[in-house]
Motif scaffolding. Sequence first.
Motif, PDB file in Angstrom:
ATOM      1  N   GLU A 141      52.676 -26.706 -66.490  1.00  0.00           N
ATOM      2  CA  GLU A 141      53.301 -25.471 -66.019  1.00  0.00           C
ATOM      3  C   GLU A 141      53.064 -24.325 -66.993  1.00  0.00           C
ATOM      4  O   GLU A 141      52.773 -23.201 -66.588  1.00  0.00           O
ATOM      5  N   LEU A 142      53.194 -24.617 -68.299  1.00  0.00           N
ATOM      6  CA  LEU A 142      52.918 -23.587 -69.305  1.00  0.00           C
ATOM      7  C   LEU A 142      51.465 -23.156 -69.267  1.00  0.00           C
ATOM      8  O   LEU A 142      51.152 -21.965 -69.325  1.00  0.00           O
ATOM      9  N   LEU A 143      50.581 -24.128 -69.155  1.00  0.00           N
ATOM     10  CA  LEU A 143      49.153 -23.829 -69.105  1.00  0.00           C
ATOM     11  C   LEU A 143      48.843 -22.903 -67.944  1.00  0.00           C
ATOM     12  O   LEU A 143      48.134 -21.899 -68.093  1.00  0.00           O
ATOM     13  N   MET A 147      61.966 -18.625 -61.757  1.00  0.00           N
ATOM     14  CA  MET A 147      60.675 -18.190 -62.279  1.00  0.00           C
ATOM     15  C   MET A 147      60.104 -17.086 -61.410  1.00  0.00           C
ATOM     16  O   MET A 147      60.294 -17.068 -60.220  1.00  0.00           O
ATOM     17  N   SER A 148      59.327 -16.204 -62.014  1.00  0.00           N
ATOM     18  CA  SER A 148      58.673 -15.143 -61.265  1.00  0.00           C
ATOM     19  C   SER A 148      57.401 -15.679 -60.621  1.00  0.00           C
ATOM     20  O   SER A 148      56.991 -16.802 -60.861  1.00  0.00           O
ATOM     21  N   ASP A 149      56.761 -14.817 -59.792  1.00  0.00           N
ATOM     22  CA  ASP A 149      55.525 -15.241 -59.120  1.00  0.00           C
ATOM     23  C   ASP A 149      54.463 -15.681 -60.115  1.00  0.00           C
ATOM     24  O   ASP A 149      53.709 -16.605 -59.851  1.00  0.00           O
ATOM     25  N   SER A 150      54.380 -15.021 -61.279  1.00  0.00           N
ATOM     26  CA  SER A 150      53.365 -15.396 -62.267  1.00  0.00           C
ATOM     27  C   SER A 150      53.656 -16.758 -62.875  1.00  0.00           C
ATOM     28  O   SER A 150      52.796 -17.359 -63.486  1.00  0.00           O
ATOM     29  N   GLY A 151      54.889 -17.255 -62.701  1.00  0.00           N
ATOM     30  CA  GLY A 151      55.248 -18.564 -63.210  1.00  0.00           C
ATOM     31  C   GLY A 151      55.174 -19.644 -62.146  1.00  0.00           C
ATOM     32  O   GLY A 151      55.679 -20.729 -62.347  1.00  0.00           O
ATOM     33  N   ASP A 152      54.556 -19.345 -61.012  1.00  0.00           N
ATOM     34  CA  ASP A 152      54.425 -20.310 -59.923  1.00  0.00           C
ATOM     35  C   ASP A 152      53.665 -21.524 -60.423  1.00  0.00           C
ATOM     36  O   ASP A 152      52.533 -21.421 -60.872  1.00  0.00           O
ATOM     37  N   THR A 153      54.285 -22.688 -60.379  1.00  0.00           N
ATOM     38  CA  THR A 153      53.659 -23.906 -60.900  1.00  0.00           C
ATOM     39  C   THR A 153      53.197 -24.848 -59.805  1.00  0.00           C
ATOM     40  O   THR A 153      52.889 -26.006 -60.077  1.00  0.00           O
ATOM     41  N   SER A 154      53.144 -24.359 -58.568  1.00  0.00           N
ATOM     42  CA  SER A 154      52.656 -25.215 -57.498  1.00  0.00           C
ATOM     43  C   SER A 154      51.185 -25.545 -57.744  1.00  0.00           C
ATOM     44  O   SER A 154      50.455 -24.773 -58.345  1.00  0.00           O
ATOM     45  N   ARG A 155      50.776 -26.705 -57.302  1.00  0.00           N
ATOM     46  CA  ARG A 155      49.405 -27.167 -57.519  1.00  0.00           C
ATOM     47  C   ARG A 155      48.488 -26.624 -56.450  1.00  0.00           C
ATOM     48  O   ARG A 155      48.835 -26.591 -55.272  1.00  0.00           O
ATOM     49  N   LYS A 156      47.295 -26.218 -56.839  1.00  0.00           N
ATOM     50  CA  LYS A 156      46.265 -25.743 -55.924  1.00  0.00           C
ATOM     51  C   LYS A 156      44.965 -26.461 -56.268  1.00  0.00           C
ATOM     52  O   LYS A 156      44.687 -26.759 -57.426  1.00  0.00           O
ATOM     53  N   SER A 157      44.172 -26.697 -55.267  1.00  0.00           N
ATOM     54  CA  SER A 157      42.886 -27.358 -55.450  1.00  0.00           C
ATOM     55  C   SER A 157      41.819 -26.328 -55.815  1.00  0.00           C
ATOM     56  O   SER A 157      41.807 -25.217 -55.285  1.00  0.00           O
ATOM     57  N   VAL A 158      40.951 -26.704 -56.734  1.00  0.00           N
ATOM     58  CA  VAL A 158      39.799 -25.885 -57.109  1.00  0.00           C
ATOM     59  C   VAL A 158      38.573 -26.781 -56.986  1.00  0.00           C
ATOM     60  O   VAL A 158      38.562 -27.892 -57.497  1.00  0.00           O
ATOM     61  N   LYS A 159      37.561 -26.292 -56.300  1.00  0.00           N
ATOM     62  CA  LYS A 159      36.333 -27.077 -56.139  1.00  0.00           C
ATOM     63  C   LYS A 159      35.186 -26.377 -56.829  1.00  0.00           C
ATOM     64  O   LYS A 159      35.105 -25.160 -56.851  1.00  0.00           O
ATOM     65  N   THR A 160      34.299 -27.170 -57.370  1.00  0.00           N
ATOM     66  CA  THR A 160      33.075 -26.642 -57.957  1.00  0.00           C
ATOM     67  C   THR A 160      31.961 -27.642 -57.680  1.00  0.00           C
ATOM     68  O   THR A 160      32.223 -28.823 -57.426  1.00  0.00           O
ATOM     69  N   TYR A 161      30.762 -27.160 -57.698  1.00  0.00           N
ATOM     70  CA  TYR A 161      29.615 -28.025 -57.466  1.00  0.00           C
ATOM     71  C   TYR A 161      28.734 -27.980 -58.696  1.00  0.00           C
ATOM     72  O   TYR A 161      28.359 -26.907 -59.162  1.00  0.00           O
ATOM     73  N   VAL A 162      28.446 -29.154 -59.223  1.00  0.00           N
ATOM     74  CA  VAL A 162      27.612 -29.269 -60.422  1.00  0.00           C
ATOM     75  C   VAL A 162      26.530 -30.306 -60.146  1.00  0.00           C
ATOM     76  O   VAL A 162      26.674 -31.153 -59.265  1.00  0.00           O
ATOM     77  N   PRO A 163      25.452 -30.254 -60.913  1.00  0.00           N
ATOM     78  CA  PRO A 163      24.402 -31.274 -60.739  1.00  0.00           C
ATOM     79  C   PRO A 163      24.976 -32.676 -60.998  1.00  0.00           C
ATOM     80  O   PRO A 163      25.912 -32.845 -61.793  1.00  0.00           O
ATOM     81  N   ALA A 164      24.414 -33.664 -60.337  1.00  0.00           N
ATOM     82  CA  ALA A 164      24.903 -35.041 -60.446  1.00  0.00           C
ATOM     83  C   ALA A 164      24.930 -35.534 -61.890  1.00  0.00           C
ATOM     84  O   ALA A 164      25.885 -36.203 -62.297  1.00  0.00           O
ATOM     85  N   TYR A 165      23.911 -35.179 -62.681  1.00  0.00           N
ATOM     86  CA  TYR A 165      23.878 -35.640 -64.075  1.00  0.00           C
ATOM     87  C   TYR A 165      25.063 -35.067 -64.857  1.00  0.00           C
ATOM     88  O   TYR A 165      25.644 -35.733 -65.709  1.00  0.00           O
ATOM     89  N   GLN A 166      25.447 -33.817 -64.547  1.00  0.00           N
ATOM     90  CA  GLN A 166      26.556 -33.189 -65.256  1.00  0.00           C
ATOM     91  C   GLN A 166      27.879 -33.856 -64.882  1.00  0.00           C
ATOM     92  O   GLN A 166      28.707 -34.138 -65.742  1.00  0.00           O
TER      93      GLN A 166
END
Length: 131
Positions: free
Chosen positions: A86-88, A1-20
Amino acid sequence: MSDSGDTSRKSVKTYVPAYQKSEWQSHADDLDMSQSEFVRTMVQAGRNGFGAGSAEPDSPDPDPGGNALETQVLKLLSADTYSWDELLEAVSDDIESRLDETLEELQSNNRIRYSGRHGGYTTVDGGGDGD
Protein backbone atom coordinates in the motif's frame (compact mmCIF):
# COMPACT_ATOMS: atom_id res chain seq x y z
CA MET A 1 -7.59 7.54 2.63
CA SER A 2 -7.67 9.96 -0.27
CA ASP A 3 -7.87 8.93 -3.94
CA SER A 4 -4.06 9.03 -4.19
CA GLY A 5 -3.96 6.46 -1.39
CA ASP A 6 -6.20 4.00 -3.25
CA THR A 7 -4.68 0.59 -2.56
CA SER A 8 -6.95 -1.50 -4.74
CA ARG A 9 -5.10 -3.92 -7.00
CA LYS A 10 -4.95 -3.37 -10.75
CA SER A 11 -3.48 -5.58 -13.44
CA VAL A 12 -0.59 -4.34 -15.58
CA LYS A 13 0.47 -6.25 -18.67
CA THR A 14 3.66 -6.02 -20.63
CA TYR A 15 5.14 -8.02 -23.45
CA VAL A 16 8.80 -8.99 -23.40
CA PRO A 17 10.89 -11.39 -25.46
CA ALA A 18 10.69 -15.01 -24.28
CA TYR A 19 14.36 -15.06 -23.23
CA GLN A 20 13.79 -12.02 -21.00
CA LYS A 21 10.72 -13.56 -19.35
CA SER A 22 12.76 -16.70 -18.71
CA GLU A 23 15.62 -14.67 -17.16
CA TRP A 24 13.18 -12.74 -14.97
CA GLN A 25 11.48 -15.94 -13.84
CA SER A 26 14.82 -17.51 -12.98
CA HIS A 27 15.89 -14.44 -11.02
CA ALA A 28 12.50 -14.32 -9.24
CA ASP A 29 12.90 -18.00 -8.32
CA ASP A 30 16.39 -17.30 -6.95
CA LEU A 31 14.88 -14.58 -4.76
CA ASP A 32 11.94 -16.79 -3.75
CA MET A 33 9.51 -14.28 -5.27
CA SER A 34 6.57 -14.61 -7.59
CA GLN A 35 7.15 -13.19 -11.05
CA SER A 36 4.63 -10.40 -10.36
CA GLU A 37 6.37 -9.49 -7.11
CA PHE A 38 9.76 -9.54 -8.85
CA VAL A 39 8.64 -7.26 -11.70
CA ARG A 40 6.89 -4.84 -9.32
CA THR A 41 9.96 -4.69 -7.05
CA MET A 42 12.41 -4.22 -9.93
CA VAL A 43 10.30 -1.48 -11.54
CA GLN A 44 10.15 0.39 -8.24
CA ALA A 45 13.88 -0.07 -7.68
CA GLY A 46 14.57 1.29 -11.16
CA ARG A 47 12.25 4.23 -10.62
CA ASN A 48 14.05 5.09 -7.40
CA GLY A 49 17.31 5.13 -9.36
CA PHE A 50 15.88 7.62 -11.87
CA GLY A 51 15.04 10.17 -9.19
CA ALA A 52 17.92 9.74 -6.79
CA GLY A 53 19.52 13.05 -5.97
CA SER A 54 17.99 14.98 -8.84
CA ALA A 55 15.17 17.46 -8.96
CA GLU A 56 12.41 16.83 -11.45
CA PRO A 57 11.01 19.76 -13.40
CA ASP A 58 7.50 20.75 -12.31
CA SER A 59 7.85 18.66 -9.17
CA PRO A 60 5.15 19.54 -6.65
CA ASP A 61 7.56 18.53 -3.93
CA PRO A 62 9.29 21.42 -2.15
CA ASP A 63 12.33 19.18 -1.56
CA PRO A 64 12.85 17.27 -4.85
CA GLY A 65 15.63 14.72 -4.62
CA GLY A 66 15.93 15.32 -0.87
CA ASN A 67 13.90 13.77 1.92
CA ALA A 68 10.62 14.06 0.03
CA LEU A 69 9.93 10.33 0.27
CA GLU A 70 10.49 10.37 4.01
CA THR A 71 8.16 13.34 4.36
CA GLN A 72 5.49 11.68 2.22
CA VAL A 73 5.69 8.37 4.12
CA LEU A 74 5.42 10.13 7.48
CA LYS A 75 2.43 12.13 6.24
CA LEU A 76 0.67 8.99 5.00
CA LEU A 77 1.37 7.03 8.18
CA SER A 78 0.21 9.87 10.41
CA ALA A 79 -3.27 9.48 8.91
CA ASP A 80 -3.57 5.69 8.56
CA THR A 81 -1.85 2.29 8.68
CA TYR A 82 -0.40 0.96 5.42
CA SER A 83 1.14 -2.35 4.35
CA TRP A 84 4.37 -2.34 2.32
CA ASP A 85 2.44 -2.74 -0.95
CA GLU A 86 0.00 0.00 0.00
CA LEU A 87 2.85 2.39 0.82
CA LEU A 88 4.64 1.50 -2.38
CA GLU A 89 1.54 2.23 -4.42
CA ALA A 90 0.75 5.42 -2.50
CA VAL A 91 4.18 6.97 -3.13
CA SER A 92 4.51 5.84 -6.74
CA ASP A 93 4.09 8.08 -9.75
CA ASP A 94 2.91 6.74 -13.06
CA ILE A 95 6.32 6.49 -14.78
CA GLU A 96 4.85 4.70 -17.82
CA SER A 97 2.52 7.62 -18.49
CA ARG A 98 5.32 10.14 -18.03
CA LEU A 99 7.60 8.22 -20.41
CA ASP A 100 4.84 7.97 -23.02
CA GLU A 101 4.18 11.73 -22.83
CA THR A 102 7.90 12.49 -23.09
CA LEU A 103 8.35 10.21 -26.10
CA GLU A 104 5.34 11.79 -27.82
CA GLU A 105 6.71 15.28 -27.16
CA LEU A 106 10.20 14.38 -28.42
CA GLN A 107 8.70 12.83 -31.55
CA SER A 108 6.45 15.81 -32.22
CA ASN A 109 9.51 18.08 -31.87
CA ASN A 110 11.32 15.83 -34.37
CA ARG A 111 14.09 15.04 -31.87
CA ILE A 112 13.54 11.25 -31.81
CA ARG A 113 11.82 8.65 -33.97
CA TYR A 114 10.86 5.02 -33.71
CA SER A 115 13.14 2.84 -35.82
CA GLY A 116 11.50 -0.45 -36.76
CA ARG A 117 14.74 -1.51 -38.39
CA HIS A 118 16.59 -1.15 -35.10
CA GLY A 119 13.68 -2.18 -32.90
CA GLY A 120 13.42 0.94 -30.78
CA TYR A 121 13.65 4.68 -30.41
CA THR A 122 16.59 6.63 -31.76
CA THR A 123 17.56 10.25 -32.13
CA VAL A 124 16.64 11.88 -35.44
CA ASP A 125 20.29 12.56 -36.20
CA GLY A 126 20.91 8.81 -35.95
CA GLY A 127 23.09 9.01 -32.85
CA GLY A 128 21.21 6.13 -31.23
CA ASP A 129 21.20 3.87 -34.30
CA GLY A 130 24.62 2.43 -33.75
CA ASP A 131 25.48 3.38 -37.35
